[in-house]
Write an enzyme that holds these catalytic residues in place. Structure first.
Site, short mmCIF file in Angstrom:
data_model
loop_
_atom_site.label_atom_id
_atom_site.label_comp_id
_atom_site.label_asym_id
_atom_site.label_seq_id
_atom_site.Cartn_x
_atom_site.Cartn_y
_atom_site.Cartn_z
CG MET A 120 -2.14 -0.89 1.01
SD MET A 120 -3.20 -0.93 2.45
CE MET A 120 -2.23 -1.90 3.58
CB THR A 121 1.07 3.89 -2.59
OG1 THR A 121 1.77 3.07 -3.52
CG2 THR A 121 1.51 5.33 -2.74
CD GLN A 141 3.84 -3.62 -5.18
OE1 GLN A 141 3.58 -2.45 -4.90
NE2 GLN A 141 2.93 -4.48 -5.58
CB ALA A 185 -1.23 -5.85 -10.22
CE1 TYR A 205 0.59 3.03 -11.04
CE2 TYR A 205 -0.28 1.07 -9.98
CZ TYR A 205 -0.23 2.44 -10.11
OH TYR A 205 -1.04 3.23 -9.33
N GLY A 253 -10.61 -7.81 -1.42
CA GLY A 253 -11.98 -7.93 -0.96
C GLY A 253 -12.22 -8.96 0.13
N GLY A 268 -5.39 -5.54 2.42
CA GLY A 268 -4.95 -4.17 2.25
C GLY A 268 -5.51 -3.28 3.34
C1 LIG Z 1 -4.00 3.19 0.28
C2 LIG Z 1 -3.74 2.08 -0.71
C3 LIG Z 1 -2.57 2.08 -1.44
C4 LIG Z 1 -2.29 1.04 -2.34
N1 LIG Z 1 -1.07 1.00 -2.98
C5 LIG Z 1 -0.71 -0.11 -3.66
C6 LIG Z 1 0.64 -0.29 -4.12
O1 LIG Z 1 1.54 0.55 -3.91
N2 LIG Z 1 0.92 -1.45 -4.77
C7 LIG Z 1 -0.03 -2.41 -5.02
O2 LIG Z 1 0.28 -3.44 -5.62
N3 LIG Z 1 -1.30 -2.26 -4.61
C8 LIG Z 1 -1.64 -1.16 -3.90
N4 LIG Z 1 -2.90 -1.08 -3.36
C9 LIG Z 1 -3.85 -2.19 -3.55
C10 LIG Z 1 -3.74 -3.20 -2.40
O3 LIG Z 1 -2.47 -3.84 -2.40
C11 LIG Z 1 -4.82 -4.27 -2.53
O4 LIG Z 1 -4.63 -4.92 -3.76
C12 LIG Z 1 -6.21 -3.68 -2.46
O5 LIG Z 1 -6.34 -2.78 -1.37
C13 LIG Z 1 -7.27 -4.78 -2.33
O6 LIG Z 1 -7.09 -5.48 -1.12
P1 LIG Z 1 -8.13 -5.25 0.11
O7 LIG Z 1 -9.51 -5.49 -0.45
O8 LIG Z 1 -7.73 -6.26 1.14
O9 LIG Z 1 -7.95 -3.84 0.59
C14 LIG Z 1 -3.22 -0.02 -2.50
C15 LIG Z 1 -4.41 0.00 -1.78
C16 LIG Z 1 -4.67 1.01 -0.86
C17 LIG Z 1 -5.93 0.96 -0.04
#
Ligand SMILES: Cc1cc2nc3c(=O)[nH]c(=O)nc-3n(C[C@H](O)[C@H](O)[C@H](O)COP(=O)(O)O)c2cc1C
Length: 359
Positions: free
Chosen positions: A23-24, A97, A175, A178, A295, A316
């Protein structure tokens, strides 16, 4: 509960089957150097079986958004050493990552330089968050073959830097639209050379990068994140199965740690030909450990593990808001809710101040 059982990943034993999804958080400085609050943020979450960092820019060229960290200068590498040391001291395992944003960026955040991409095709119907507010996407610079070869090398250098910084391994961000995902897509990759025009050619860049990462980081220390059916950032494929199954089969030939697969996340009403069972369709092709993402809550994560294809679930926003997620799963406790307003940028608030159960 499978979610809380130990898992073997590569040569390491993880304390549970939970991964923190990358997560960025946009809390680095303008030079891409993280500070001590980032060390605290990851350390707080060290009870995850596996921590995957936010996307880390592999080079200056890779950058798409300000305040995202890098791993190509000495100062950046030194700062990450503090994170890995602290996470390890707290019993955690952490992968970096590796990120190249390709056309998902803007020249205002790139010293005036255009973003780069497989083809000169701009993202339409979306805008990009920049230091000067929301902006339309520009037509990116189409990469030459020499420039592509340099990017492959940059990934290798970044992986070496990550290992030097103490990471247990690296994940290729392939994914969500990018750069690697752009090469895999028929809408973003219109090339007619060896990097485009056929399934095999569109897969070539990702496979070259993965080989480079394995050479740089070592066997069983490299993972990849894929989103075969996510069309965000104008990523389209006429037949995702035809593109991604051969890719995953080719990845089977490499000594990888895992394949991290994202569910669709967005409605597929306009994509009726896209498969909806991602783990069944794509995960079943992988001989590497599969991490399922997107999800999941506790019950659906456990149900996914029970199906037997995915061996880990990545979370996430649940991990963002609940540093002690494993404990909360164990005790069936309530969850903190993630605050959208503090997801990207800012300081400690909404970053390191989410309460633990006993706070
Ligand atoms: C604040 C935020 C930043 C994210 N940044 C990235 C990232 O840098 N790299 C990445 O692969 N996915 C990123 N994602 C996606 C998450 O890795 C994940 O795929 C997505 O939140 C779905 O998972 P969840 O339903 O458990 O939240 C980000 C998601 C959030 C909420």
């Amino acid at each position: 509960m499978k979610l809380l059982e130990k898992v073997t990943l590569g040569k390491q034993t993880l304390q549970n089957a939970l991964a923190m999804a990358p997560m960025t958080r946009s809390r680095a400085d303008i030079e891409g150097v993280i500070s001590d609050i980032t060390t605290l943020y990851y350390t707080q979450r060290a009870s995850a079986g596996l921590l995957i960092t936010e996307g880390i820019n592999i080079s200056e060229q890779a950058l798409g958004s300000p305040y995202t960290p890098g791993i190509y200068t000495n100062d950046q590498i030194e700062a990450w050493k503090k994170v890995t040391k602290s996470v390890h001291e707290n019993g955690g395992v952490i992968y970096a990552q590796l990120w190249h944003t390709g056309r998902v960026g803007h020249s205002v955040d790139r010293n005036g330089k255009l973003p780069v991409a497989p083809s000169a095709v701009a993202i339409k119907g979306q805008q990009h968050f920049t230091a000067e507010g929301m902006k339309d996407y520009e037509v990116p610079h189409e990469l030459t073959t020499e420039e592509i070869m340099q990017i492959v090398k940059d990934y290798g250098t970044a992986a070496k830097n990550a290992i030097e910084a103490g990471f247990d391994g690296v994940e290729l961000h392939a994914a969500f639209g990018y750069l690697p995902n752009q090469f895999l897509s028929e809408s973003a990759n219109l090339r007619t050379d060896e990097y485009g025009g056929s399934v095999e050619n569109r897969n070539r860049f990702v496979l070259e990068v993965m080989k480079e990462l394995v050479d740089a980081a070592g066997s069983d220390k490299v993972g990849i994140k894929l989103s075969p059916t996510i069309y965000y950032n104008n990523i389209e494929n006429s037949d995702p199965e035809a593109q991604f199954k051969p890719l995953i089969e080719s990845l089977n030939e490499l000594p990888l740690a895992y394949v991290h697969l994202m569910n669709a996340m967005f409605p597929l009403d306009n994509h009726p030909h896209y498969p909806t069972d991602i783990m069944g369709t794509f995960g079943s092709v992988s001989k590497h450990l599969v991490i399922a993402n997107a999800g999941y809550d506790k019950a659906s994560g456990e149900a996914e593990l029970e199906k037997g294809i995915a061996k880990m679930i990545s979370y996430g926003s649940l991990f963002l808001a609940n540093p002690d997620l494993a404990k909360r799963f164990e005790l069936d406790a309530e969850f903190n809710q993630a605050d959208q307003a503090t997801m990207y940028g800012g300081g400690a608030h909404g970053y390191t101040d989410y309460p633990f159960l006993n706070d």
